[in-house]
Scaffold this motif. Structure first.
Motif, PDB file in Angstrom:
ATOM      1  N   UNK A  37       0.838  -1.207   0.000  1.00  0.00           N
ATOM      2  CA  UNK A  37       0.000   0.000   0.000  1.00  0.00           C
ATOM      3  C   UNK A  37       0.870   1.253   0.000  1.00  0.00           C
ATOM      4  N   UNK A  38       1.888   1.269   0.840  1.00  0.00           N
ATOM      5  CA  UNK A  38       2.783   2.424   0.887  1.00  0.00           C
ATOM      6  C   UNK A  38       3.519   2.597  -0.441  1.00  0.00           C
ATOM      7  N   UNK A  39       3.922   1.512  -1.058  1.00  0.00           N
ATOM      8  CA  UNK A  39       4.614   1.600  -2.349  1.00  0.00           C
ATOM      9  C   UNK A  39       3.698   2.184  -3.421  1.00  0.00           C
ATOM     10  N   UNK A  40       2.443   1.760  -3.448  1.00  0.00           N
ATOM     11  CA  UNK A  40       1.508   2.316  -4.434  1.00  0.00           C
ATOM     12  C   UNK A  40       1.205   3.792  -4.153  1.00  0.00           C
ATOM     13  N   UNK A  41       1.172   4.160  -2.903  1.00  0.00           N
ATOM     14  CA  UNK A  41       0.975   5.580  -2.575  1.00  0.00           C
ATOM     15  C   UNK A  41       2.130   6.400  -3.147  1.00  0.00           C
ATOM     16  N   UNK A  42       3.333   5.901  -2.943  1.00  0.00           N
ATOM     17  CA  UNK A  42       4.501   6.620  -3.471  1.00  0.00           C
ATOM     18  C   UNK A  42       4.507   6.645  -4.995  1.00  0.00           C
ATOM     19  N   UNK A  43       4.070   5.537  -5.604  1.00  0.00           N
ATOM     20  CA  UNK A  43       3.995   5.498  -7.069  1.00  0.00           C
ATOM     21  C   UNK A  43       2.976   6.523  -7.570  1.00  0.00           C
ATOM     22  N   UNK A  44       1.838   6.617  -6.897  1.00  0.00           N
ATOM     23  CA  UNK A  44       0.806   7.578  -7.301  1.00  0.00           C
ATOM     24  C   UNK A  44       1.320   9.009  -7.161  1.00  0.00           C
ATOM     25  N   UNK A  45       2.029   9.286  -6.061  1.00  0.00           N
ATOM     26  CA  UNK A  45       2.548  10.634  -5.839  1.00  0.00           C
ATOM     27  C   UNK A  45       3.548  11.045  -6.914  1.00  0.00           C
ATOM     28  N   UNK A  46       4.227  10.069  -7.503  1.00  0.00           N
ATOM     29  CA  UNK A  46       5.233  10.345  -8.527  1.00  0.00           C
ATOM     30  C   UNK A  46       4.814   9.781  -9.891  1.00  0.00           C
ATOM     31  N   UNK A  47       3.521   9.575 -10.086  1.00  0.00           N
ATOM     32  CA  UNK A  47       3.046   8.861 -11.266  1.00  0.00           C
ATOM     33  C   UNK A  47       3.480   9.524 -12.569  1.00  0.00           C
ATOM     34  N   UNK A  51       5.298   6.605 -14.443  1.00  0.00           N
ATOM     35  CA  UNK A  51       4.601   6.083 -15.622  1.00  0.00           C
ATOM     36  C   UNK A  51       5.485   6.114 -16.866  1.00  0.00           C
ATOM     37  N   UNK A  52       6.487   6.968 -16.886  1.00  0.00           N
ATOM     38  CA  UNK A  52       7.398   7.053 -18.014  1.00  0.00           C
ATOM     39  C   UNK A  52       8.510   6.018 -17.987  1.00  0.00           C
ATOM     40  N   UNK A  53       8.663   5.314 -16.864  1.00  0.00           N
ATOM     41  CA  UNK A  53       9.690   4.289 -16.768  1.00  0.00           C
ATOM     42  C   UNK A  53       9.353   3.113 -17.666  1.00  0.00           C
ATOM     43  N   UNK A  54      10.386   2.398 -18.079  1.00  0.00           N
ATOM     44  CA  UNK A  54      10.184   1.221 -18.920  1.00  0.00           C
ATOM     45  C   UNK A  54       9.327   0.175 -18.199  1.00  0.00           C
ATOM     46  N   UNK A  55       9.537   0.032 -16.863  1.00  0.00           N
ATOM     47  CA  UNK A  55       8.799  -0.967 -16.085  1.00  0.00           C
ATOM     48  C   UNK A  55       8.384  -0.357 -14.745  1.00  0.00           C
ATOM     49  N   UNK A  56       7.232   0.345 -14.710  1.00  0.00           N
ATOM     50  CA  UNK A  56       6.782   0.954 -13.449  1.00  0.00           C
ATOM     51  C   UNK A  56       6.570  -0.082 -12.338  1.00  0.00           C
ATOM     52  N   UNK A  57       6.211  -1.300 -12.726  1.00  0.00           N
ATOM     53  CA  UNK A  57       6.002  -2.337 -11.704  1.00  0.00           C
ATOM     54  C   UNK A  57       7.321  -2.669 -11.006  1.00  0.00           C
ATOM     55  N   UNK A  58       8.412  -2.670 -11.739  1.00  0.00           N
ATOM     56  CA  UNK A  58       9.721  -2.942 -11.130  1.00  0.00           C
ATOM     57  C   UNK A  58      10.068  -1.853 -10.121  1.00  0.00           C
ATOM     58  N   UNK A  59       9.794  -0.609 -10.478  1.00  0.00           N
ATOM     59  CA  UNK A  59      10.057   0.501  -9.556  1.00  0.00           C
ATOM     60  C   UNK A  59       9.234   0.318  -8.289  1.00  0.00           C
ATOM     61  N   UNK A  60       7.961  -0.002  -8.443  1.00  0.00           N
ATOM     62  CA  UNK A  60       7.070  -0.166  -7.300  1.00  0.00           C
ATOM     63  C   UNK A  60       7.504  -1.370  -6.468  1.00  0.00           C
ATOM     64  N   UNK A  61       7.959  -2.425  -7.108  1.00  0.00           N
ATOM     65  CA  UNK A  61       8.423  -3.621  -6.404  1.00  0.00           C
ATOM     66  C   UNK A  61       9.655  -3.294  -5.556  1.00  0.00           C
ATOM     67  N   UNK A  62      10.579  -2.517  -6.118  1.00  0.00           N
ATOM     68  CA  UNK A  62      11.779  -2.124  -5.372  1.00  0.00           C
ATOM     69  C   UNK A  62      11.390  -1.280  -4.163  1.00  0.00           C
ATOM     70  N   UNK A  63      10.462  -0.358  -4.358  1.00  0.00           N
ATOM     71  CA  UNK A  63      10.014   0.490  -3.250  1.00  0.00           C
ATOM     72  C   UNK A  63       9.365  -0.358  -2.170  1.00  0.00           C
ATOM     73  N   UNK A  64       8.485  -1.276  -2.547  1.00  0.00           N
ATOM     74  CA  UNK A  64       7.812  -2.136  -1.567  1.00  0.00           C
ATOM     75  C   UNK A  64       8.827  -3.000  -0.821  1.00  0.00           C
ATOM     76  N   UNK A  65       9.823  -3.508  -1.525  1.00  0.00           N
ATOM     77  CA  UNK A  65      10.866  -4.315  -0.886  1.00  0.00           C
ATOM     78  C   UNK A  65      11.642  -3.483   0.121  1.00  0.00           C
ATOM     79  N   UNK A  66      12.002  -2.272  -0.258  1.00  0.00           N
ATOM     80  CA  UNK A  66      12.749  -1.400   0.663  1.00  0.00           C
ATOM     81  C   UNK A  66      11.920  -1.059   1.894  1.00  0.00           C
TER      82      UNK A  66
END
Length: 166
Positions: A37-47, A51-66
């Motif tokens: 949930x926190x990772x998706x919040x951060x993704x939304x804040x920086x969408x 969204x311009x990244x090649x793989x937004x899911x990878x970015x969100x996965x890294x954030x959630x892992x951290x």
């Protein structure tokens, strides 16, 4: 203006995979849900950027892992502190006298209750109670006197003792 539809589509398409991944990492569904949930919040804040990244899911996965790893470290630090300092002593429940006094205080008008709490519980001088409550010193003294008298009646106590400067 964020691309709401694009984010919604991204979220719907990736949420189960990401939650499953973080759940496997943490072994705790609630912790995984919080981290995701926190990772998706951060993704939304920086969408607009994500969204311009090649793989937004990878970015969100890294954030959630951290986020999950950060929580592990925090828990590990707390566990070490617990081992270092020992268990926290249990606080005994309030005695019957305390319960009776609190019940009696609740029956007093708010101004009297506040004056008594500031004066007797916090040890503030009458002049400071007056400043705190924005009331004249004489009014504070009257509230203390009336409050003590009311408490004495409520608690069936003959004398609570007068304050030296009240």
């Amino acid at each position: 203006m964020p691309d709401v539809e694009g984010f919604d589509e991204f979220y719907r398409g990736s949420r189960q995979r990401l939650l499953g991944f973080v759940y496997v990492l943490t072994g705790n569904l609630a912790e995984a849900q919080d981290a995701v949930q926190e990772a998706y919040i951060r993704a939304w804040q920086r969408w607009s950027t994500v969204s311009g990244y090649e793989d937004p899911e990878a970015w969100t996965r890294v954030v959630a892992t951290r986020i999950a790893v950060s929580r592990w470290r925090s828990l590990r630090s707390r566990a070490r502190a617990y081992l270092r300092h020992g268990a926290v002593d249990t606080v005994p429940p309030p005695g019957t006298d305390t319960v009776e006094v609190v019940a009696a205080l609740r029956r007093l008008p708010e101004e009297q209750r506040t004056a008594i709490a500031l004066y007797y519980l916090l040890g503030m001088p009458v002049a400071e109670v007056a400043r705190e409550t924005d009331a004249p010193v004489g009014t504070v003294k009257a509230r203390l006197s009336r409050g003590r008298a009311a408490l004495a009646g409520l608690l069936a106590v003959s004398d609570l003792g007068e304050a030296a400067d009240a």
